[in-house]
Design an enzyme around this catalytic site. Structure first.
Site, mmCIF file in Angstrom:
data_model
loop_
_atom_site.group_PDB
_atom_site.id
_atom_site.type_symbol
_atom_site.label_atom_id
_atom_site.label_comp_id
_atom_site.label_asym_id
_atom_site.label_seq_id
_atom_site.Cartn_x
_atom_site.Cartn_y
_atom_site.Cartn_z
ATOM 1 N N LEU A 164 0.836 -1.163 -0.013
ATOM 2 C CA LEU A 164 0.013 -0.060 0.078
ATOM 3 C C LEU A 164 0.776 1.538 -0.102
ATOM 4 O O LEU A 164 0.391 2.347 0.126
ATOM 5 C CB LEU A 164 -1.309 -0.181 1.292
ATOM 6 C CG LEU A 164 -1.964 -1.238 1.066
ATOM 7 C CD1 LEU A 164 -2.620 -1.456 2.517
ATOM 8 C CD2 LEU A 164 -2.639 -1.344 -0.184
ATOM 9 N N CYS A 165 2.149 0.912 -0.281
ATOM 10 C CA CYS A 165 2.855 2.277 -0.423
ATOM 11 C C CYS A 165 2.933 3.107 -1.613
ATOM 12 O O CYS A 165 2.758 2.446 -2.675
ATOM 13 C CB CYS A 165 4.389 1.683 -0.344
ATOM 14 S SG CYS A 165 5.403 1.957 1.204
ATOM 15 N N HIS A 166 2.995 4.412 -1.595
ATOM 16 C CA HIS A 166 2.763 5.127 -2.853
ATOM 17 C C HIS A 166 4.036 5.212 -3.672
ATOM 18 O O HIS A 166 5.340 5.287 -2.827
ATOM 19 C CB HIS A 166 2.255 6.607 -2.368
ATOM 20 C CG HIS A 166 1.060 6.742 -1.838
ATOM 21 N ND1 HIS A 166 0.674 6.268 -0.777
ATOM 22 C CD2 HIS A 166 -0.110 6.911 -2.459
ATOM 23 C CE1 HIS A 166 -0.631 6.649 -0.527
ATOM 24 N NE2 HIS A 166 -1.296 7.130 -1.555
ATOM 25 N N MET B 214 8.926 4.386 4.962
ATOM 26 C CA MET B 214 9.339 2.902 4.399
ATOM 27 C C MET B 214 10.479 2.640 3.380
ATOM 28 O O MET B 214 11.054 1.637 3.632
ATOM 29 C CB MET B 214 7.929 2.402 3.554
ATOM 30 C CG MET B 214 6.650 2.334 4.509
ATOM 31 S SD MET B 214 6.736 1.867 6.232
ATOM 32 C CE MET B 214 7.439 -0.064 5.646
ATOM 33 N N GLU B 215 10.679 3.807 2.759
ATOM 34 C CA GLU B 215 11.948 4.019 1.763
ATOM 35 C C GLU B 215 13.222 3.752 2.756
ATOM 36 O O GLU B 215 14.141 2.778 2.541
ATOM 37 C CB GLU B 215 12.087 4.994 0.889
ATOM 38 C CG GLU B 215 10.975 5.310 -0.240
ATOM 39 C CD GLU B 215 9.586 5.147 0.314
ATOM 40 O OE1 GLU B 215 9.371 5.717 1.348
ATOM 41 O OE2 GLU B 215 8.638 4.968 -0.665
ATOM 42 N N ASP C 287 23.665 -12.549 3.630
ATOM 43 C CA ASP C 287 23.766 -13.069 2.417
ATOM 44 C C ASP C 287 25.403 -13.449 2.192
ATOM 45 O O ASP C 287 25.869 -14.562 1.882
ATOM 46 C CB ASP C 287 23.145 -12.609 1.116
ATOM 47 C CG ASP C 287 23.440 -13.544 -0.127
ATOM 48 O OD1 ASP C 287 23.395 -14.713 -0.102
ATOM 49 O OD2 ASP C 287 23.643 -12.910 -1.302
#
Lengths: 159, 159, 159, 159, 159, 159
Positions: free
Chosen positions: C74-76, C112-113, C127
């Site tokens: 739901l992120c723009h 969020m970014e 990793d």
């Protein structure tokens, strides 16, 4: 009549929108997935306790809208401001009806984003229910409403 | 009847196919884009000298098939072995008919890849012709044929 | 209290930000990867001559920030204006500490970014070092600072 | 000790796995999102009627697992055979605990896919609840179990 | 001279453009694919009835331009306003010459988008003709023109 | 001579490889970025303390190889088993020489993956050094070696 996605020589290009002004734009698209009444029962009961077909399809449609410019070769990338998807059972179909609303403030419209949201959600419904019924059909996908931009308002006639 | 995309608790999951054997699999999907006869003329004349609507849609469909697992939440990623898309004018519709054929050697079927190819190509046709006609409709999207895998052969009844 | 990512009926949607004004926005997120002192030596020596764990993780984090709207349903999508990632060894952990700074001029924030940048970089560190130690732990991922937008400034308390 | 992701000169490369045999591989990863008891109430009530935080995060995690090779620079692309995500409330945290199980039949393990599923789901939980609480913390992300491949079985000690 | 993609400590970052003003920006890039005269015949005859090498490459280049920020680690995502690709046969090469024009209204230039469009189209030409000739060479890829932004106009000298 | 990427009617398709056997396949591609001696100094000094142009380009090339089937319309998705990129300064150019090695066990070759790795790395070098010199040129991109598959071994003549 010439098509804007081709230049004078007939070559595909992404049309120049840099001279257009940024305005508020809205598009609503709709469609449906037709299935048997039994499959529809599975899809709608599912919401309560067997798994959420409709919720999964809604998210897939919202995420699909964000991928529009990746999928449709000549679409401009757009900063989408809103995506909502209504998915409602319709016993008379029988099946599920989908309706996507997309908004942006930008230089081109969001018709393709709304249509891609509906298509992706419909494909997801098919995927989640295909174990029960392979013969489902996706249809009725069309632009219901468009506002903003130079070409102005468009509203589809009643189906 | 339970849906394989949900576990016993009703939670969505990507179903375990690791025990399935790799077999040759084929799926054919079909659909159409309905438009006025004038728009259809634009789309088909276009092939010769005004720009290639059908060729663009065919490529978009092929590339869309490769994005299926990105778009459909619970689809398995698959090494697609073949994608072909037939797009033919049908004056009786009037409009364009689409038919996608996808093959793989894998642990799950390619129904969703074929349906995604048809949907993406249909959306691209809409995008390229929408300057001429906003009222086009996408429909008739369904699985026509499926071969391979444990569930065997499926052929849709004549439409 | 209602959650903005759901509408009145409880359906997920990408919330409408079209009425918001474009303002400068900043977010800083942080986290860490805990490992043994020997593994930390490998990671930091590596910078000089055995291979650049930290440089690889930094790039992965920057690229991950650009994929945020693809990953978080739901992120723009946002036109990111800056991403920087500091990754520093901390012998007292022992391990690597990560801190991402993201800026934009847009209608929603970039929390969020920044969090996605930290997470992707932390996964990349895991990793690259997992051949040496499978028991590493990723943690402490949180928003450290947020500026801009209607909700104003937020600064996390000292950990 | 040398790290397999670097060659003799210390340059990053995607290590050659073409000589490895295809075997069944399993990985389980876990993590948590810590929040206040009130926010946890929002997240869990949400499932019933206010919006499905957990269901959305689960799908995001499953889709995130499929993007692992896109996000982690030196990861091999893998035909994932199964992804499942358990997300359960834990009042003693308080918060949500995540556990991802991934399977494949391939030439490398799926540890990174399981860890990416947990991370993406945790970020999605943060995104959906951040309007209620910006101070949530993501942590405890680690490999719980790994089976298959030359390096054999790994099980994390109890936390 | 310092490089803007690194900070004072020499760490890669996506440089902060938030203080830059949004201006109209244009970039033109060019390149070529060298092949034998027979292969060139195949490529150009193809347009008429054997398959459209040039049209396929043009679309791939346009779509590639939209993926620039995904591919080039430190590129800013940009709302591309126009992409056009000219691909013309040149018997004196012999081969195909490519020229991409990209426009945006944004805070950074579109040089990388134009160069990526040329590169992706050139790779696609190679892919489509490699059954006929493996020895084709891609070269001459350079920035031909750049307008807009603080650094102003740049025009490459004649080759 | 007909091109395999087109069917009998001249329509683009992703050619059917399902009847081919999975064999070990190798491809090596090469190319260069030409620049002034001063820019080359910047790129190579950079490795030590000003920022790692070559390391960044190497990672971009490796990640680019994994995106090949996304970028090149008719390429089959492939489970890449190895990608390595050598980037070495050549004062006689002056500039940087690139050489990518890709391996898979699959039904089609990895020529396009190797060429895409070289192209993406070369574009990244341009991006990172363009603040110093806009006139750099990318060229010499060709297939150096190919092994495996029905068409057998191909080795390019010395340049």
């Amino acid at each position: 009549m010439s098509l804007s996605h081709f230049d004078a020589a007939g070559h595909a290009h992404m049309v120049d929108v840099s001279e257009k002004t940024e305005t508020a734009r809205l598009a609503v698209a709709e469609g449906w997935v037709k299935m048997t009444a039994q499959t529809l029962d599975l899809a709608t009961e599912g919401r309560a306790d067997k798994g959420d077909v409709i919720g999964t399809a809604r998210l897939a449609g919202i995420m699909g809208a964000k991928r529009t410019a990746d999928l449709i070769p000549l679409c401009h990338p757009l900063p989408i401001a809103k995506v909502a998807l209504d998915i409602t059972p319709d016993a008379s179909l029988p099946g599920l009806r989908l309706r996507a609303t997309v908004k942006t403030t930008g230089r081109t419209g969001v018709e393709m984003e709304a249509l891609t949201a509906v298509s992706t959600a419909a494909l997801t419904i098919y995927d989640m229910l295909k174990a029960a019924e392979k013969g489902m059909e996706i249809g009725g996908i069309r632009l219901a409403l468009k506002e903003g931009g130079k070409s102005g308002r468009y509203e589809a006639p009643a189906p």
